[in-house]
Design a protein around this motif. Structure first.
Motif, PDB file in Angstrom:
ATOM      1  N   LEU A 151     -27.936  96.704  17.027  1.00  0.00           N
ATOM      2  CA  LEU A 151     -26.898  95.689  17.219  1.00  0.00           C
ATOM      3  C   LEU A 151     -27.134  94.929  18.512  1.00  0.00           C
ATOM      4  N   GLU A 152     -26.656  93.696  18.526  1.00  0.00           N
ATOM      5  CA  GLU A 152     -26.690  92.895  19.744  1.00  0.00           C
ATOM      6  C   GLU A 152     -25.277  92.388  19.985  1.00  0.00           C
ATOM      7  N   LEU A 153     -24.743  92.620  21.171  1.00  0.00           N
ATOM      8  CA  LEU A 153     -23.390  92.165  21.497  1.00  0.00           C
ATOM      9  C   LEU A 153     -23.389  90.663  21.778  1.00  0.00           C
ATOM     10  N   THR A 154     -22.356  89.984  21.298  1.00  0.00           N
ATOM     11  CA  THR A 154     -22.239  88.561  21.600  1.00  0.00           C
ATOM     12  C   THR A 154     -20.775  88.232  21.879  1.00  0.00           C
ATOM     13  N   LYS A 155     -20.532  87.410  22.911  1.00  0.00           N
ATOM     14  CA  LYS A 155     -19.165  87.035  23.297  1.00  0.00           C
ATOM     15  C   LYS A 155     -18.921  85.579  22.946  1.00  0.00           C
ATOM     16  N   ILE A 156     -17.719  85.278  22.483  1.00  0.00           N
ATOM     17  CA  ILE A 156     -17.406  83.902  22.100  1.00  0.00           C
ATOM     18  C   ILE A 156     -15.906  83.684  22.346  1.00  0.00           C
ATOM     19  N   ASN A 205      -8.850  89.877  27.967  1.00  0.00           N
ATOM     20  CA  ASN A 205      -7.731  89.154  28.593  1.00  0.00           C
ATOM     21  C   ASN A 205      -8.058  87.713  28.950  1.00  0.00           C
ATOM     22  N   GLU A 206      -9.345  87.363  28.951  1.00  0.00           N
ATOM     23  CA  GLU A 206      -9.736  85.967  29.195  1.00  0.00           C
ATOM     24  C   GLU A 206      -9.867  85.194  27.884  1.00  0.00           C
ATOM     25  N   GLY A 207      -9.610  85.865  26.753  1.00  0.00           N
ATOM     26  CA  GLY A 207      -9.670  85.164  25.476  1.00  0.00           C
ATOM     27  C   GLY A 207     -11.036  85.159  24.818  1.00  0.00           C
ATOM     28  N   TYR A 208     -11.909  86.059  25.244  1.00  0.00           N
ATOM     29  CA  TYR A 208     -13.219  86.163  24.589  1.00  0.00           C
ATOM     30  C   TYR A 208     -13.198  87.228  23.498  1.00  0.00           C
ATOM     31  N   ALA A 209     -13.740  86.874  22.342  1.00  0.00           N
ATOM     32  CA  ALA A 209     -13.919  87.842  21.262  1.00  0.00           C
ATOM     33  C   ALA A 209     -15.305  88.476  21.402  1.00  0.00           C
ATOM     34  N   TYR A 210     -15.405  89.772  21.104  1.00  0.00           N
ATOM     35  CA  TYR A 210     -16.672  90.513  21.201  1.00  0.00           C
ATOM     36  C   TYR A 210     -17.172  90.802  19.782  1.00  0.00           C
ATOM     37  N   LEU A 211     -18.321  90.254  19.478  1.00  0.00           N
ATOM     38  CA  LEU A 211     -18.872  90.421  18.130  1.00  0.00           C
ATOM     39  C   LEU A 211     -20.250  91.061  18.216  1.00  0.00           C
ATOM     40  N   VAL A 212     -20.745  91.517  17.075  1.00  0.00           N
ATOM     41  CA  VAL A 212     -22.087  92.108  17.056  1.00  0.00           C
ATOM     42  C   VAL A 212     -22.960  91.383  16.036  1.00  0.00           C
ATOM     43  N   ARG A 213     -24.208  91.258  16.409  1.00  0.00           N
ATOM     44  CA  ARG A 213     -25.192  90.618  15.550  1.00  0.00           C
ATOM     45  C   ARG A 213     -26.045  91.732  14.963  1.00  0.00           C
ATOM     46  N   GLN A 214     -26.210  91.746  13.645  1.00  0.00           N
ATOM     47  CA  GLN A 214     -27.035  92.784  13.044  1.00  0.00           C
ATOM     48  C   GLN A 214     -27.601  92.326  11.709  1.00  0.00           C
ATOM     49  N   HIS A 215     -28.714  92.955  11.339  1.00  0.00           N
ATOM     50  CA  HIS A 215     -29.342  92.622  10.068  1.00  0.00           C
ATOM     51  C   HIS A 215     -28.669  93.396   8.946  1.00  0.00           C
ATOM     52  N   ARG A 216     -28.434  92.731   7.829  1.00  0.00           N
ATOM     53  CA  ARG A 216     -27.818  93.355   6.662  1.00  0.00           C
ATOM     54  C   ARG A 216     -28.803  93.266   5.498  1.00  0.00           C
ATOM     55  N   PRO A 217     -29.592  94.321   5.281  1.00  0.00           N
ATOM     56  CA  PRO A 217     -30.617  94.274   4.233  1.00  0.00           C
ATOM     57  C   PRO A 217     -30.055  93.933   2.847  1.00  0.00           C
ATOM     58  N   ALA A 218     -28.815  94.323   2.556  1.00  0.00           N
ATOM     59  CA  ALA A 218     -28.258  94.080   1.215  1.00  0.00           C
ATOM     60  C   ALA A 218     -28.227  92.590   0.895  1.00  0.00           C
ATOM     61  N   ILE A 219     -27.969  91.767   1.904  1.00  0.00           N
ATOM     62  CA  ILE A 219     -27.939  90.319   1.668  1.00  0.00           C
ATOM     63  C   ILE A 219     -29.139  89.618   2.319  1.00  0.00           C
ATOM     64  N   GLY A 220     -30.022  90.423   2.932  1.00  0.00           N
ATOM     65  CA  GLY A 220     -31.253  89.861   3.499  1.00  0.00           C
ATOM     66  C   GLY A 220     -31.024  88.893   4.650  1.00  0.00           C
ATOM     67  N   ARG A 221     -29.912  89.074   5.361  1.00  0.00           N
ATOM     68  CA  ARG A 221     -29.588  88.144   6.447  1.00  0.00           C
ATOM     69  C   ARG A 221     -29.128  88.869   7.701  1.00  0.00           C
ATOM     70  N   THR A 222     -29.369  88.255   8.839  1.00  0.00           N
ATOM     71  CA  THR A 222     -28.829  88.753  10.098  1.00  0.00           C
ATOM     72  C   THR A 222     -27.557  87.962  10.367  1.00  0.00           C
ATOM     73  N   ILE A 223     -26.456  88.665  10.518  1.00  0.00           N
ATOM     74  CA  ILE A 223     -25.173  87.975  10.661  1.00  0.00           C
ATOM     75  C   ILE A 223     -24.417  88.463  11.901  1.00  0.00           C
ATOM     76  N   ILE A 224     -23.446  87.661  12.304  1.00  0.00           N
ATOM     77  CA  ILE A 224     -22.578  88.029  13.429  1.00  0.00           C
ATOM     78  C   ILE A 224     -21.228  88.406  12.846  1.00  0.00           C
ATOM     79  N   GLU A 225     -20.714  89.549  13.250  1.00  0.00           N
ATOM     80  CA  GLU A 225     -19.498  90.078  12.641  1.00  0.00           C
ATOM     81  C   GLU A 225     -18.711  90.908  13.641  1.00  0.00           C
ATOM     82  N   ILE A 226     -17.481  91.267  13.288  1.00  0.00           N
ATOM     83  CA  ILE A 226     -16.695  92.125  14.181  1.00  0.00           C
ATOM     84  C   ILE A 226     -17.201  93.565  14.062  1.00  0.00           C
ATOM     85  N   PRO A 227     -17.006  94.376  15.121  1.00  0.00           N
ATOM     86  CA  PRO A 227     -17.428  95.784  15.063  1.00  0.00           C
ATOM     87  C   PRO A 227     -16.703  96.513  13.928  1.00  0.00           C
TER      88      PRO A 227
END
Lengths: 182, 182
Positions: free
Chosen positions: A145-150, A55-77
């Motif tokens: 996973l790591e939670l991140t707010k933005i 309700n304050e306008g923050y989006a909740y995203l998760v940070r996780q490693h994706r072995p298929a692309i070899g990168r750690t990315i931030i994405e929606i649940p």
């Protein structure tokens, strides 16, 4: 009978691999010119994903490693839809498991094929609002996973600046831009 | 050395299948808690796609059957990037081969992972303008396509009405909405 002149019926199919997360099979399809052609098809379970915005306008995203692309990315649940579960139930469950917040309201955004060239997989996207903290994250056994707010508007800016690279986060953000007042 | 606490290094990998369009391999990755976990990864060539819009504001799309999802869909021209080719060269080539129109100008929109959970595949999207008719379509051997023209604004409306189901058409349309005056 099929009235679609582009239709390519499957002549035969053979299983190549039956795995934990995906199956692979080879199909012969009949082309419109009566020749046949090979297609290699990956079968995966369909998925659901939710862009949770509080309700304050923050989006909740998760940070996780994706072995298929070899990168750690931030994405929606997101996650695979369980047997007997609807896409909406799956989205609500994954949101709570991955962020600890349960969406009181889910708005269905759209369903898309993520790799129509070689995969059966469809994914249904939701906007999740009226978030309620349940504090009960519950990751799958091999999920880290790591939670991140933005702020949602910052997410929109970053998506447009190409800082996010997965289709579900990009599409859900671009569509939700018009739906949210934040 | 990797400073990313979420990073999951690959411990071992074994090839399961080497195909015409895709390869499949099994990886053991090291989780942050020191256990290992299996990942099944599909390797595909990266792709490029272009949303071609002419000076009258018409978008050029192609209709084709997609055996993986068992549906005939309308989508923007796209294809795999050939060896030695850049994403931009591939987008221009595919646009001409599939529509008979060569884009005089390509604006890069973004690059995304289309199935980050299990595939290596990245796709780069372009907006193609200043279209020049060369009349020389050139389909791949087993490719059957039908060209279709639609006013760009109608495409935007239809994407928002969920009438398109592939990620590249959805994303390129939503981003281009702000870039075009039509």
């Amino acid at each position: 009978m099929n009235n679609d002149s582009m239709f390519q019926p499957v002549l035969s199919r053979s299983k190549i691999y039956k795995g934990k997360y995906l199956d692979l099979e080879k199909m012969d399809v009949l082309l419109p010119d009566e020749r046949s052609s090979v297609r290699e098809i990956v079968s995966v379970r369909d998925a659901a994903a939710v862009l949770p915005v509080d309700n304050e306008g923050y989006a909740y995203l998760v940070r996780q490693h994706r072995p298929a692309i070899g990168r750690t990315i931030i994405e929606i649940p997101a996650g695979l839809i369980d047997e007997g579960e609807t896409a909406e139930q799956s989205a609500a469950r994954e949101c709570e498991e991955e962020t600890g917040y349960k969406p009181g309201n889910l708005t269905e955004l759209l369903t898309y094929a993520h790799a129509e060239g070689y995969s059966t997989g469809m994914i249904t996207l939701y906007l999740g609002t009226d978030l309620e903290s349940t504090g009960s994250t519950n990751f799958d056994d091999s999920e880290f996973l790591e939670l991140t707010k933005i702020p949602f508007r910052e997410l929109v800016t970053k998506v447009k600046a190409r800082e996010f690279i997965d289709s579900k986060t990009i599409i859900s953000t671009l569509i939700s831009e018009k739906l949210l007042d934040f």
